[in-house]
Every structure is written in C-alpha cells, then in structure tokens.
Write an enzyme that holds these catalytic residues in place. Structure first.
Site, mmCIF file in Angstrom:
data_model
loop_
_atom_site.group_PDB
_atom_site.id
_atom_site.type_symbol
_atom_site.label_atom_id
_atom_site.label_comp_id
_atom_site.label_asym_id
_atom_site.label_seq_id
_atom_site.Cartn_x
_atom_site.Cartn_y
_atom_site.Cartn_z
ATOM 1 N N ASP A 196 0.846 -1.187 0.000
ATOM 2 C CA ASP A 196 0.000 0.000 0.000
ATOM 3 C C ASP A 196 0.886 1.243 0.000
ATOM 4 O OD1 ASP A 196 0.968 -0.455 2.553
ATOM 5 O OD2 ASP A 196 -0.773 0.416 3.538
ATOM 6 N N ASP A 209 1.985 4.668 1.785
ATOM 7 C CA ASP A 209 1.981 5.323 3.094
ATOM 8 C C ASP A 209 1.890 6.832 2.911
ATOM 9 O OD1 ASP A 209 2.464 2.881 4.645
ATOM 10 O OD2 ASP A 209 4.442 2.910 3.707
#
EC number: 2.7.7.19
Length: 474
Positions: A193, A195
C-alpha cells in the site's frame, strides 16, 4: 429560525412528519440537513461512475447497481428512528455532499501537466554495504505471528492507482513516504500500500470508504488506533488492510523536507533513512528483517545512495578517524530514561534525555515550566524541548540490550537517528552527524540481544466509523 421552516426541512429529509423528539434533537442540524436535501445526486452518481471507470474498472458492478446503492444510502434516514443513528447518518451524508467533489471527484478531471522526473538512483554500489549492515542487525528470531499490517485487502491495487492521482492533485496537503516513495526513486523497490501523511485524513478516508461501498457493495470500516497518534486505517469486511493515513497539522507539514517527483511530494529520504534506523530498535521490525532481508536491502541501498548523492556523504570503508556514532548512551532501567552524550556535534544542546514513557516526559516538561516544546506529531512520534542545554524527548520503540547494563548498538543508533530527526526538522546541523551515522553501519560487530526493554504501553479504546451500522465513536 422559524420552526415551520425547520419542520418542512426535516419532513423533506425524513419523508415523514418528525416526532417532537426528532424536531428538538435534529433542529441543530438544520443547515447540514438542508445541504443534503438540495444535493444534486445525479451529478454525484455520475462522479462515482467516473471514479469506477478510472480506478475500479475490474470491479463487476453495473451503473444501475451503483445508482441503487447511492440512492439507498441517501434515503437511509427514512427508516431510521434512533436519534443517535440519525446523527451519524446526517454527519456522514454532510461530509459526502460538502467534500467529495473536491477530494475525490476532482480525480476524474484533467489534471495539471505532469513534469516527469528524471531522478533515478543506481544503487548497485550501495547494495553490498546495505546487505552487510542488515546482516549485522539480523539478530532476532523469526516468528510465525502475522502483524495486522501484513493482512492486505484485494482492493489495495485499485486504491493505489487512485492514491497516485490523489497525491498529484493534493500535493500541498498530502505527501508520501515508505516503499512507494522509494519506488519513485528506484523502480526495483517493491511496494504494497502507499503510506501517506496528510492534513485531512478523516474526511479523505470517509469519502474513500463511501466510494468503495458504492462501487463494490462491501462494508468497509475506519478504525482509530489509540496507541498511534492521529492514525486511521481503512479495513474491508474481512478485517484486511486497505489503506492507512496519519493526520498532521499544516505547520508540521511545512516543517517536513520534501522532494518533488512526478508531481508527487515524498518525505526527504534522509529523514526516511533516520526513521528506518530508528525503526530497527523495535523488535518486531527485526523479526521482519529475519524473514525477508532482501526486501529491506534494496530499500536501505536506495536511501544510502540518495544521501550519498544529495548530501555529499562519503562512505569510508577503512575508518581511521574516531566515529562518534552511535552516540554514547546510558540507560537508567528503573526510571526508564536514557542519557545520550551529544557533545561531539554542533547541536544547540550538549546532551539528550530520552524518556521511554511519554507521560513521564510530559510531567517533567510541566515541572520545568517551559512552554516552547515542539511536537512534530507522527513524523517524530515525540515532542522535543531544549532547556539548559539539554534536549528532552521520547522514544516510542523497544530498547535492545547487549548486556545487563549496555544498550545494543542497534538501539543506540536508533536513539541517535531520533535526535537527527529533530535536527533535520528544525533545519539544524546535519552533515557531520549524518556522515558519521551512515558510516557507523560499516564494519560493525554482530552482537546477540541480551534483553529487551519494552516500549511504552498506551491505553485507550479503538474508535470506529461503520457506515453500515451507523456508528461513529471518533
């Protein structure tokens, strides 16, 4: 406000005559309800469909499914009689109608010209150094436990695509760090993912939660974790991680040194390098290292190459001069305070008192009657105060010991990196200590962990926003 006008607005919203209780409890929400009443749902439906086409094209939902889902939610109040649930529905609908277009709807329109960056870092010269440094730090035992951050939702790729555009459009109030930011410098870095740090996390995540709900039909929830300041995570119905975000103040955002790549601002990799060295003091991060050293090798090599090129850092394989890094540190285990000797550098303090309990630091700052403490929120995970040539701060990770009395070099370096984070954020002296700390990674001894001093335990309850159940607890 004329009561009849309020009644008419409530009647239009609820599609029924409001009860006396509903009238008195909801009239304070008149303006929000009026915004929902006049909201153009057809334009909103069109925006959601465009978002689906651009970022969620692989999701099997028809335009009629999306329209039905949206209209169902905007009529949910009609069959809801709990005042608490009505308040939740009004708050969430109000956020959608006032923010969605500017936050996520704009991502479907033509953006500004993309100035492609030619920045690319060849890390081959740093690979060996990074591998050796991590080998010396690879002193923890592998465990079978799965950390929550490793349970990843199948929606992550879709959200990542959206986030790339979001970071470009909102680069004044949203920046990224971590593996994706390093991927922009070096495509060999793999990422999961993305950040992010931003100044409007709650609004963004609520809008994103609704976008996912309307497109997929899935119920997603937002969790606020008590032991991480201003942190929220979006999870799917299987409790798998979709995206998380730290919220920071605008003044904190302005303090962070940044690098612009492809219209996206990333946290300066020198600051990220210090955060990485600090992170290794946390025992579960060393357990991650034991499981997959190669993943961290390419990340560390990228960070080292960046500081070599941009900060003019010289790496000295055969060091003849004394290296003052990691800075000498002594722990008082009973008081859980570490004293770090910083006198070898041109800092505005001669030593640093590092507290392992945040409440103790806060108490002592009050006793000092000082009001000039600086808090960089999640960027440093600590407030800082300089008083009488002493820097007071808090360290949020475990402390590794190599003997009953001596702090392990991994933690000593982490403490030193924490102090350098302060220097970077306050634009203080950095080149000499930065040179020393990266050179302290070369030719070190591999020492086993004798003991682990636990991190500060935070109390508190998880907050939750559950759209399906009409719950808001933060």
């Amino acid at each position: 406000m004329n009561d009849k006008i309020v009644v008419d607005v409530l009647k239009l919203y609820l599609k029924r005559d409001p009860s006396l209780t509903e009238f008195h409890m909801l009239k304070s929400q008149y303006k929000n309800i009026q915004r929902v009443n006049i909201f153009n749902k057809e334009i909103f439906i069109s925006l959601i469909k465009k978002n689906k086409k651009k970022f969620f094209s692989d999701i099997k939902s028809s335009p009629s499914d999306i329209k039905r889902s949206i209209l169902t939610y905007f009529s949910k109040q009609e069959n809801t009689y709990s005042i608490g649930k009505l308040y939740t529905i009004i708050e969430l609908q109000s956020i959608l109608v006032t923010t969605y277009t500017d936050v996520l709807g704009i991502l479907t329109t033509k953006g500004p010209d993309l100035f492609t960056s030619n920045i690319y870092y060849n890390t081959s010269s740093m690979q060996s150094l990074a591998r050796d440094a991590l080998n010396f730090m690879n002193v923890a035992q592998m465990t079978d436990k799965t950390m929550g951050r490793h349970n990843v939702s199948s929606l992550v790729d879709n959200v990542n695509s959206l986030m790339e555009e979001y970071l470009r459009r909102h680069n004044k109030n949203c920046i990224c760090y971590g593996s994706y930011s390093l991927h922009l410098l070096n495509p060999d870095v793999k990422y999961g993912d993305i950040d992010i740090l931003q100044t409007n996390s709650r609004t963004f995540l609520i809008d994103l939660a609704f976008l996912i709900k309307f497109i997929t039909g899935l119920n997603v929830v937002l969790l606020k974790v008590p032991y991480l300041k201003n942190y929220m995570v979006l999870k799917d119905q299987n409790d798998s991680h979709i995206i998380d975000s730290f919220n920071i103040r605008q003044d904190t955002m302005q303090s962070i040194p940044k690098v612009l790549i492809d219209n996206i601002y990333i946290v300066d990799p020198a600051l990220q390098l210090m955060s990485m060295l600090k992170m290794f003091s946390q025992i579960d991060r060393l357990e991650d290292l034991a499981k997959n050293p190669e993943k961290l090798t390419v990340r560390l090599a990228t960070l080292l190459e960046y500081v070599r090129v941009n900060y003019g850092i010289n790496f000295i394989s055969n060091q003849t001069k004394k290296n003052n890094m990691p800075m000498y540190s002594v722990i008082d285990i009973d008081k859980r305070i570490i004293t770090v000797d910083t006198s070898n550098y041109d800092f505005p303090f001669k030593k640093c008192l590092v507290y392992l309990d945040e409440s103790s630091l806060s108490s002592d700052i009050l006793d000092l009657n000082a009001d000039d403490a600086i808090d960089f929120e999640n960027v440093s995970n600590s407030a800082f105060l300089i008083n009488n040539n002493i820097l007071y701060t808090y360290f949020s990770n475990t402390i590794l010991m190599k003997s009953k009395t001596d702090i392990h070099e991994i933690s000593s370096r982490g403490l030193s990196a924490h102090i350098l984070i302060y220097q970077i954020l306050t634009k203080g002296d950095i080149i000499k200590p930065l040179t020393d700390i990266v050179n302290s990674l070369i030719g070190v001894e591999k020492n086993p962990i004798y003991d682990i001093i636990p991190r500060d335990k935070k109390s508190g309850k998880h907050g939750i926003i559950d759209i399906e159940k009409d719950i808001i607890t933060h």
